[in-house]
Design a protein around this motif. Structure first.
Motif, mmCIF file in Angstrom:
data_model
loop_
_atom_site.group_PDB
_atom_site.id
_atom_site.type_symbol
_atom_site.label_atom_id
_atom_site.label_comp_id
_atom_site.label_asym_id
_atom_site.label_seq_id
_atom_site.Cartn_x
_atom_site.Cartn_y
_atom_site.Cartn_z
ATOM 1 N N GLU A 50 79.813 27.982 -82.615
ATOM 2 C CA GLU A 50 79.618 29.297 -83.219
ATOM 3 C C GLU A 50 80.867 30.161 -83.085
ATOM 4 O OE1 GLU A 50 77.331 27.723 -81.499
ATOM 5 O OE2 GLU A 50 75.798 27.492 -83.047
ATOM 6 N N LEU A 51 81.566 30.025 -81.956
ATOM 7 C CA LEU A 51 82.823 30.760 -81.789
ATOM 8 C C LEU A 51 83.863 30.266 -82.780
ATOM 9 C CD1 LEU A 51 83.039 31.042 -77.910
ATOM 10 C CD2 LEU A 51 82.571 32.868 -79.543
ATOM 11 N N PHE A 52 83.898 28.951 -83.012
ATOM 12 C CA PHE A 52 84.826 28.404 -84.002
ATOM 13 C C PHE A 52 84.452 28.904 -85.396
ATOM 14 C CE2 PHE A 52 86.215 25.128 -87.015
ATOM 15 C CZ PHE A 52 87.573 25.156 -86.748
ATOM 16 N N THR A 53 83.155 28.948 -85.687
ATOM 17 C CA THR A 53 82.698 29.480 -86.970
ATOM 18 C C THR A 53 83.141 30.924 -87.131
ATOM 19 O OG1 THR A 53 80.792 27.999 -87.063
ATOM 20 C CG2 THR A 53 80.649 30.015 -88.359
ATOM 21 N N GLY A 54 82.974 31.706 -86.079
ATOM 22 C CA GLY A 54 83.405 33.103 -86.131
ATOM 23 C C GLY A 54 84.897 33.246 -86.372
ATOM 24 N N LEU A 55 85.677 32.398 -85.717
ATOM 25 C CA LEU A 55 87.123 32.423 -85.927
ATOM 26 C C LEU A 55 87.470 32.071 -87.371
ATOM 27 C CD1 LEU A 55 89.986 32.673 -84.713
ATOM 28 C CD2 LEU A 55 89.848 30.230 -84.213
ATOM 29 N N CYS A 56 86.805 31.053 -87.907
ATOM 30 C CA CYS A 56 87.048 30.666 -89.307
ATOM 31 C C CYS A 56 86.662 31.782 -90.263
ATOM 32 C CB CYS A 56 86.280 29.393 -89.650
ATOM 33 S SG CYS A 56 86.980 27.907 -88.936
ATOM 34 N N VAL A 57 85.563 32.480 -89.977
ATOM 35 C CA VAL A 57 85.119 33.579 -90.834
ATOM 36 C C VAL A 57 86.127 34.724 -90.784
ATOM 37 C CG1 VAL A 57 83.330 35.354 -91.107
ATOM 38 C CG2 VAL A 57 82.677 32.973 -90.768
ATOM 39 N N ILE A 58 86.676 35.015 -89.616
ATOM 40 C CA ILE A 58 87.692 36.073 -89.504
ATOM 41 C C ILE A 58 88.936 35.701 -90.312
ATOM 42 C CG2 ILE A 58 89.317 37.179 -87.903
ATOM 43 C CD1 ILE A 58 87.039 37.082 -85.811
ATOM 44 N N ILE A 59 89.398 34.462 -90.159
ATOM 45 C CA ILE A 59 90.572 34.006 -90.911
ATOM 46 C C ILE A 59 90.281 34.043 -92.406
ATOM 47 C CG2 ILE A 59 92.091 32.043 -91.347
ATOM 48 C CD1 ILE A 59 91.752 31.326 -88.355
ATOM 49 N N ALA A 60 89.066 33.613 -92.791
ATOM 50 C CA ALA A 60 88.682 33.652 -94.203
ATOM 51 C C ALA A 60 88.707 35.083 -94.726
ATOM 52 C CB ALA A 60 87.299 33.037 -94.393
ATOM 53 N N GLY A 61 88.230 36.031 -93.917
ATOM 54 C CA GLY A 61 88.247 37.431 -94.332
ATOM 55 C C GLY A 61 89.654 37.943 -94.577
ATOM 56 N N VAL A 62 90.575 37.588 -93.707
ATOM 57 C CA VAL A 62 91.967 37.994 -93.891
ATOM 58 C C VAL A 62 92.535 37.372 -95.163
ATOM 59 C CG1 VAL A 62 94.296 37.776 -92.930
ATOM 60 C CG2 VAL A 62 92.397 38.413 -91.448
ATOM 61 N N LEU A 63 92.249 36.089 -95.366
ATOM 62 C CA LEU A 63 92.755 35.409 -96.563
ATOM 63 C C LEU A 63 92.153 35.986 -97.839
ATOM 64 C CD1 LEU A 63 92.744 31.714 -95.304
ATOM 65 C CD2 LEU A 63 94.750 33.127 -95.803
ATOM 66 N N LEU A 64 90.859 36.322 -97.817
ATOM 67 C CA LEU A 64 90.204 36.852 -99.010
ATOM 68 C C LEU A 64 90.628 38.292 -99.311
ATOM 69 C CD1 LEU A 64 86.706 35.280 -98.476
ATOM 70 C CD2 LEU A 64 88.255 34.812 -100.373
ATOM 71 N N MET A 65 91.027 39.043 -98.313
ATOM 72 C CA MET A 65 91.493 40.408 -98.550
ATOM 73 C C MET A 65 92.948 40.440 -99.015
ATOM 74 S SD MET A 65 89.091 42.508 -98.146
ATOM 75 C CE MET A 65 87.730 41.430 -98.542
ATOM 76 N N THR A 66 93.653 39.335 -98.823
ATOM 77 C CA THR A 66 95.029 39.236 -99.297
ATOM 78 C C THR A 66 95.004 38.924 -100.790
ATOM 79 O OG1 THR A 66 95.689 38.354 -97.154
ATOM 80 C CG2 THR A 66 97.225 38.027 -98.972
ATOM 81 N N PRO A 67 95.647 39.736 -101.607
ATOM 82 C CA PRO A 67 95.608 39.459 -103.051
ATOM 83 C C PRO A 67 96.314 38.140 -103.376
ATOM 84 C CG PRO A 67 96.640 41.593 -102.599
ATOM 85 C CD PRO A 67 96.409 40.923 -101.289
ATOM 86 N N GLY A 68 95.645 37.321 -104.139
ATOM 87 C CA GLY A 68 96.250 36.073 -104.554
ATOM 88 C C GLY A 68 95.210 35.018 -104.858
ATOM 89 N N ILE A 69 95.639 33.980 -105.523
ATOM 90 C CA ILE A 69 94.758 32.892 -105.932
ATOM 91 C C ILE A 69 94.644 31.853 -104.815
ATOM 92 C CG2 ILE A 69 94.391 31.089 -107.660
ATOM 93 C CD1 ILE A 69 94.279 33.847 -108.903
#
Length: 166
Positions: free
Chosen positions: A71-90
């Motif tokens: 679950e901690l790994f999932t949380g880390l992946c979700v945080i990284i995903a959030g940063v990537l999704l907020m960064t403009p780009g394809i």
């Protein structure tokens, strides 16, 4: 470390700009901007949903006295995903959505655990080898004469005497 920073701050934006230009040639400039905004909004909603779920799972497992590693790994992946999704780009959006996919996260977790296990095993073998060489090079001798003479080998042990006065 320099290579990682170079890739993050130079290579990734260049790739993103090139992809945005190519997509805007195909679907148009306003549609490309709308696509980037839409993926950011959708990504934010998914990150919030999966992040709260991961947080709830972590709390539940800790309340049961279990270690919530996955679950901690999932949380880390979700945080990284959030940063990537907020960064403009394809490309960053694609990577962010991939990290939000449970199947990809589990494969990534398995690969990382396998890599960590190999590195830990190698490090432990090297440590044991260095320790056995150190023990063979400097065998421990204990007699009256050696306990009163200072040790001249490099060690973290300091020999001495003390007297307690109350």
């Amino acid at each position: 470390m320099f290579r990682i920073l170079f890739v993050l701050f130079i290579v990734v934006p260049i790739i993103e700009i090139a992809l945005l230009i190519q997509v805007s040639d195909i679907i148009g400039g306003f549609a490309t901007i709308a696509l980037v905004i839409l993926t950011a909004i959708l990504g934010a909603k998914l990150v919030k949903q999966q992040g709260l779920s991961a947080y709830s799972n972590v709390q539940g497992q800790m309340a049961r006295g279990q270690m919530p590693a996955s679950e901690l790994f999932t949380g880390l992946c979700v945080i990284i995903a959030g940063v990537l999704l907020m960064t403009p780009g394809i490309m960053t959006d694609a990577l962010g959505f991939m990290l939000l996919t449970p199947a990809i996260r589990s494969k990534l977790a398995g690969a990382l655990m396998k890599q960590m296990t190999v590195k830990m095993h190698t490090t432990m073998q090297q440590s044991q080898h260095a320790y056995s060489e150190h023990e063979q090079a400097q065998p421990f001798e204990h007699n009256e004469q050696s306990s009163k003479q200072p040790s001249h080998h490099s060690s973290n042990t300091i020999e001495g005497e003390y007297e307690r006065k109350d």
